[in-house]
Enzyme design. Structure first.
Site: not given
Ligand code: PLP
Length: 374
Positions: A171, A224, A270, A316-318
């Site tokens: 990654h 990915r 608030y 606010c919260m809601d």
């Molecule tokens: C979340 C993630 C992705 C996707 O990343 P994007 O930037 O949203 O494309 C790909 N690989 C790993 C390991 C991730 O944790």
């Protein structure tokens, strides 16, 4: 967990946009490469099962999630494609993963040994598929050296057929930045790891959205695809050239639940932090920080009938209060993310205002907001 069906605040998901983004990404790949769409965190707030079903039609061949529970949600919805859990799971769940054909990520030889003995005790019939994570510079999970990888692969090979080496990946930490020096360093490390892999597994993957958009897939055969599938730019605004148009799939809308005219000097919210400078029309909108509208958005403008209307007083919260340009009827639409007339608010606009990234804005939209699919 309650999803509010009886409140007029909703996340609207444009399924065609997701289809187009995935199909465009698919077109960039050669026909032998796989495209896994990342649907962790409920599909980045878009709904994991719905996104997976649309992505499948657009050419996705598998899915990535962060947790085994998220993988199970897809299996229970009848999704049969390969699913990879990207985070490290506790080995005690190895049999559940194996039985449901869910691939797990590993980061140490000890994990493999533990999973092996748990699989033996459980007398699991199905093999556990694993993807080996390599830490080439992200510093999060993964093997640190080719030697560590080698010893882990040895353990896997000796796993008596219970564990299948299905994939290997890394990654990138800076694929979304214009300067690619650190990216190149990571890529070189990845190649050094791959040199000790004698037989390549089915999936070799390095590319998140940013890598797939701006760096090609570096010898891998699967990507990915996360944020780009949802139509958002992983670099925010740092890199604007794109190989295909990214079409944001998500908008966030509500409506005016109360409208009033206040006299100059009236305080709102608030802490009484806002004081009307003159007689003003103020609208109240039923959405707040419990829905993912950060308190820091005070002062940001939402859109009513193509006009920018500032959030006045604290979130606010809601509920939030907004300053209207004129009187509007109860029920008038309020756009927080999306288009209204000639105006538009993007997830990046909100992110920039509160000092974060588009990812956190969309993942922060809470489950109590209903999701509407168009
Ligand atoms: C979340 C993630 C992705 C996707 O990343 P994007 O930037 O949203 O494309 C790909 N690989 C790993 C390991 C991730 O944790």
């Amino acid at each position: 967990m309650v999803v509010s069906m009886m409140r007029n605040s909703q996340v609207i998901i444009n399924q065609q946009a997701i289809f187009d983004n995935v199909a465009n990404s698919r077109q960039q790949l050669d026909s032998k490469s796989d495209l896994f769409v990342v649907v962790k965190a409920n599909g980045y707030g878009h709904g994991a099962v719905q996104v997976a079903n649309v992505a499948k039609k657009a050419g996705a061949t598998g899915f990535c999630v962060a947790l085994i529970d998220e993988a199970m949600e897809l299996r229970e919805a009848g999704i049969l494609e390969p699913i990879l859990v990207l985070g490290i799971s506790d080995p005690q769940w190895a049999p559940v993963a194996a039985e449901n054909n869910i691939s797990l990520t590993i980061s140490s030889p000890e994990w493999v040994k533990q999973a092996q003995s748990i699989l033996s005790v459980a007398r699991c019939d199905s093999k556990l598929k694993i993807h080996v994570a390599l830490d080439t510079g992200m510093g999060r999970i993964g093997f640190q050296t080719p030697e560590e990888l080698q010893s882990a692969l040895k353990v896997i090979n000796e796993s008596a057929g219970q564990i299948e080496f299905e994939g290997i990946f890394t990654h990138f930490a800076t694929a979304d930045e214009p300067d690619d020096a650190y990216f190149k360093q990571q890529y070189d490390k990845f190649n050094a790891f791959m040199d000790v892999v004698e037989s390549r597994p089915k999936y070799v993957h390095v590319a998140n959205s940013a890598t797939s958009l701006w760096h090609k897939i570096c010898g891998g055969n699967m990507i990915r695809l996360g944020i780009a599938a949802y139509g958002l730019n992983p670099s925010q605004r740092a890199i604007t050239e794109l190989p295909y148009n990214l079409e944001p799939a998500l908008s966030l809308e509500s409506s005016l639940i109360h409208v009033k005219e206040v006299k100059a000097g009236t305080h709102i919210g608030y802490g009484a932090t806002y004081e009307a400078k003159q007689d003003e029309w103020i609208g109240t909108v039923p959405i707040g920080y419990a829905d993912g509208i950060a308190r820091k958005l005070q002062g940001f403008s939402v859109l009513v009938n193509g006009h920018r209307c500032e959030i006045v007083g604290r979130v606010c919260m809601d509920q939030i209060m907004i300053r209207l340009d004129r009187q509007y009827n109860y029920g008038t639409k309020v756009v927080i993310i999306g288009k209204s007339g000639d105006e538009q608010n993007t997830a990046e606009d909100l992110a920039e205002y509160i000092g974060t990234i588009n990812y956190e804005v969309i993942c922060g939209l809470q489950p109590r907001l209903k999701r509407v699919y168009v």
